[in-house]
Write a protein that holds these residues in place. Structure first.
Motif, PDB file in Angstrom:
ATOM      1  N   ASN A 178       1.295  13.010   7.440  1.00  0.00           N
ATOM      2  CA  ASN A 178      -0.131  13.034   7.791  1.00  0.00           C
ATOM      3  C   ASN A 178      -0.498  14.201   8.704  1.00  0.00           C
ATOM      4  O   ASN A 178      -1.658  14.617   8.748  1.00  0.00           O
ATOM      5  CB  ASN A 178      -0.552  11.696   8.408  1.00  0.00           C
ATOM      6  CG  ASN A 178      -0.987  10.728   7.328  1.00  0.00           C
ATOM      7  OD1 ASN A 178      -0.496  10.829   6.200  1.00  0.00           O
ATOM      8  ND2 ASN A 178      -1.883   9.817   7.634  1.00  0.00           N
ATOM      9  N   GLY A 198      -1.290   7.651   0.316  1.00  0.00           N
ATOM     10  CA  GLY A 198      -2.238   7.173  -0.697  1.00  0.00           C
ATOM     11  C   GLY A 198      -3.324   6.413   0.027  1.00  0.00           C
ATOM     12  O   GLY A 198      -3.047   5.736   1.019  1.00  0.00           O
ATOM     13  N   LYS A 204       6.097   9.350   8.034  1.00  0.00           N
ATOM     14  CA  LYS A 204       4.659   9.176   7.780  1.00  0.00           C
ATOM     15  C   LYS A 204       3.826  10.098   8.696  1.00  0.00           C
ATOM     16  O   LYS A 204       2.829  10.688   8.264  1.00  0.00           O
ATOM     17  CB  LYS A 204       4.282   7.707   7.984  1.00  0.00           C
ATOM     18  CG  LYS A 204       2.798   7.413   7.924  1.00  0.00           C
ATOM     19  CD  LYS A 204       2.178   7.746   6.588  1.00  0.00           C
ATOM     20  CE  LYS A 204       0.673   7.500   6.599  1.00  0.00           C
ATOM     21  NZ  LYS A 204      -0.003   8.096   5.449  1.00  0.00           N
TER      22      LYS A 204
HETATM   23  O1  LIG Z   1      -2.700   7.742   6.002  1.00  0.00           O
HETATM   24  C1  LIG Z   1      -3.509   8.016   5.092  1.00  0.00           C
HETATM   25  C2  LIG Z   1      -3.104   8.783   3.957  1.00  0.00           C
HETATM   26  C3  LIG Z   1      -4.194   9.054   2.972  1.00  0.00           C
HETATM   27  C4  LIG Z   1      -3.636   9.704   1.748  1.00  0.00           C
HETATM   28  O2  LIG Z   1      -2.412   9.785   1.607  1.00  0.00           O
HETATM   29  O3  LIG Z   1      -4.459  10.108   0.904  1.00  0.00           O
END
Ligand SMILES: O=CCCC(=O)O
Ligand SMILES: NC(=O)C1=CN([C@@H]2O[C@H](COP(=O)(O)OP(=O)(O)OC[C@H]3O[C@@H](n4cnc5c(N)ncnc54)[C@H](OP(=O)(O)O)[C@@H]3O)[C@@H](O)[C@H]2O)C=CC1
Length: 294
Positions: A181, A129, A177
Motif C-alpha cells: 500500500n 483489492g 501489506k
Molecule cells: O488496502 C486497500 C487496497 C486497495 C486495492 O488494492 O485496490
C-alpha cells in the motif's frame, strides 16, 4: 474445513467486511455465519440474507470455530479484541481468529499473542483489492501466523479471494501489506500530480490517460481512477483516511529500520493535506484535491 461444516464469524461490516461476509454466507460452505459490527444496525442486511447476528465480539467468537475480522485500523482491531466483551472474552482452546484488517506488525503481534495465550490460534490476513474485488471474491490474501489455521481457512479464503500467500510468522503479512500500500499510495500521489500538471499546462487529461494506458505504466488503478479524478467525484471504494493510515504505518516501519522512504513521505503529505480538506471518507483518488490548493 473439509469435513464437518464449521460455524464462522465476521467482525466489521464496512465497505470490505460486508462483501466478504456475504461471500462466506452465499458459499453455503459453513454451518452458520455470525456477524457483528460496532454500529449494530449495519448487521441487518446480512441478517435478512441468512446470517446470524451477535451483540458483541465475544459472543461471535464463543459461538464460532473461526472468526474473521475486517476493521478500520489498529485502534479498531485492538478495541475489538481487548475491549469489554471483546474477542478475548470468547476465545477458548482451538478457536481460530483471523484478522484481515490492515494494521502494523506491533498491533498484529499483540493480538496474536493474546489470542494464543488464551488457547486460541491466530492468523493475520490483510488483503489487496478493493470494494469490487471484495464483492466478486477476487481479493489477494496475505497470510501469516498459525500455518495449520491458515490451511484450515483455505475454503474461506477461496470464497473471498482469488489467491492467498502464506508469508511466515505473524507480522510478515502486516509488513507485506504496508509495503504494497505504500507503493500504491505513492503511485496515486504521482498520478494525481501528473493529472494536475497536464490540466494546468493546457493538455487534455483524457489524452494523458490514453497515453499512459498504452505504455509500460498501464495499470488498472490509473484506468479506474482517472475518470473519477476528471469528474472530481470520489465515491469511496478505498477511503482516503485508510490509505493515509497505511502510508503512516509504512513510514513508521521504515523509521524503525532506518530505511529512507522519501517518495512515500512526500505522498503521505499529500494524503494528509487531502484529509485536512475533509476528504478522509472519500475514495483515495481524492488526493487529487490536494493538488488543487492555491
Ligand atoms: O488496502 C486497500 C487496497 C486497495 C486495492 O488494492 O485496490
Ligand atoms: N476499502 C478498501 O478498498 C480496502 C480496505 N482495506 C482495509 O480493510 C479495513 C476495512 O476497510 P473498509 O471496509 O474500507 O473500512 P470502512 O471504513 O468501510 O469500515 C471500517 C469498519 O471498522 C469498524 N470500526 C471502526 N472503528 C472501530 C472501533 N473503534 N471499534 C470497532 N469497530 C470499529 C467500522 O464500524 P462502524 O460501522 O461502526 O463504523 C466498520 O465496520 C481497513 O483496515 C482498510 O485499510 C484493505 C483492502 C482494501
Amino acid at each position: 474445513m473439509a469435513d464437518a461444516k464449521l460455524n464462522v464469524g465476521f467482525l466489521g461490516l464496512g465497505i470490505m467486511g460486508e462483501a466478504m461476509a456475504r461471500n462466506l454466507l452465499k458459499s453455503g460452505l459453513f454451518a452458520s455465519v455470525t456477524v457483528w459490527n460496532r454500529t449494530l444496525a449495519k448487521c441487518q442486511t446480512l441478517v435478512s440474507e441468512g446470517a446470524k447476528m451477535a451483540e458483541t465480539p465475544a459472543a461471535v467468537v464463543s459461538s464460532c470455530d473461526i472468526t474473521f475480522a475486517m476493521l478500520a485500523d489498529p485502534d479498531a482491531a485492538l478495541a475489538a479484541v481487548f475491549g469489554d466483551n471483546g474477542v478475548l472474552k470468547g476465545i477458548s482452546a482451538g478457536k481460530g481468529y483471523v484478522d484481515m484488517s490492515t494494521v502494523d506488525e506491533a498491533t498484529s503481534t499483540k493480538i496474536g499473542e493474546a489470542v494464543t495465550a488464551a488457547g486460541g490460534r491466530f492468523v493475520e490476513g490483510p488483503v489487496s483489492g478493493s470494494k469490487k474485488p471484495a464483492i466478486d471474491g477476487q481479493l489477494i490474501i496475505m497470510g501469516a501466523g498459525d500455518k495449520e489455521l491458515y490451511e484450515q481457512c483455505q475454503p474461506a479464503f477461496r470464497v473471498m479471494g482469488k489467491k492467498s500467500f502464506y508469508l511466515g510468522a505473524t507480522g510478515a503479512a502486516a509488513r507485506m501489506k504496508l509495503v504494497v500500500n505504500m507503493v500504491m499510495g505513492s503511485m496515486m500521489g504521482a498520478f494525481c500530480e501528473g493529472m494536475a500538471l497536464a490540466e494546468k499546462s493546457g493538455l487534455e487529461q483524457t489524452a494523458l490517460l490514453e497515453i499512459l494506458g498504452l505504455g509500460a505504466m498501464a495499470n488498472p488503478m490509473f484506468a479506474l481512477k482517472g475518470p473519477a479524478i476528471m469528474s472530481r467525484s470520489y465515491p469511496p471504494a478505498f477511503p482516503l483516511k485508510h490509505q493515509q493510515k497505511d502510508l503512516r504505518l509504512a513510514l513508521a516501519l521504515g523509521d524503525s529500520l532506518n530505511q529512507p522512504l522519501p517518495v512515500a513521505a512526500a505522498a503521505n503529505e499529500s494524503f494528509k493535506a487531502a484529509k485536512a480538506l475533509g476528504r478522509g471518507d472519500d475514495d483515495f483518488a481524492a488526493v487529487y484535491e490536494a493538488t488543487q490548493q492555491k
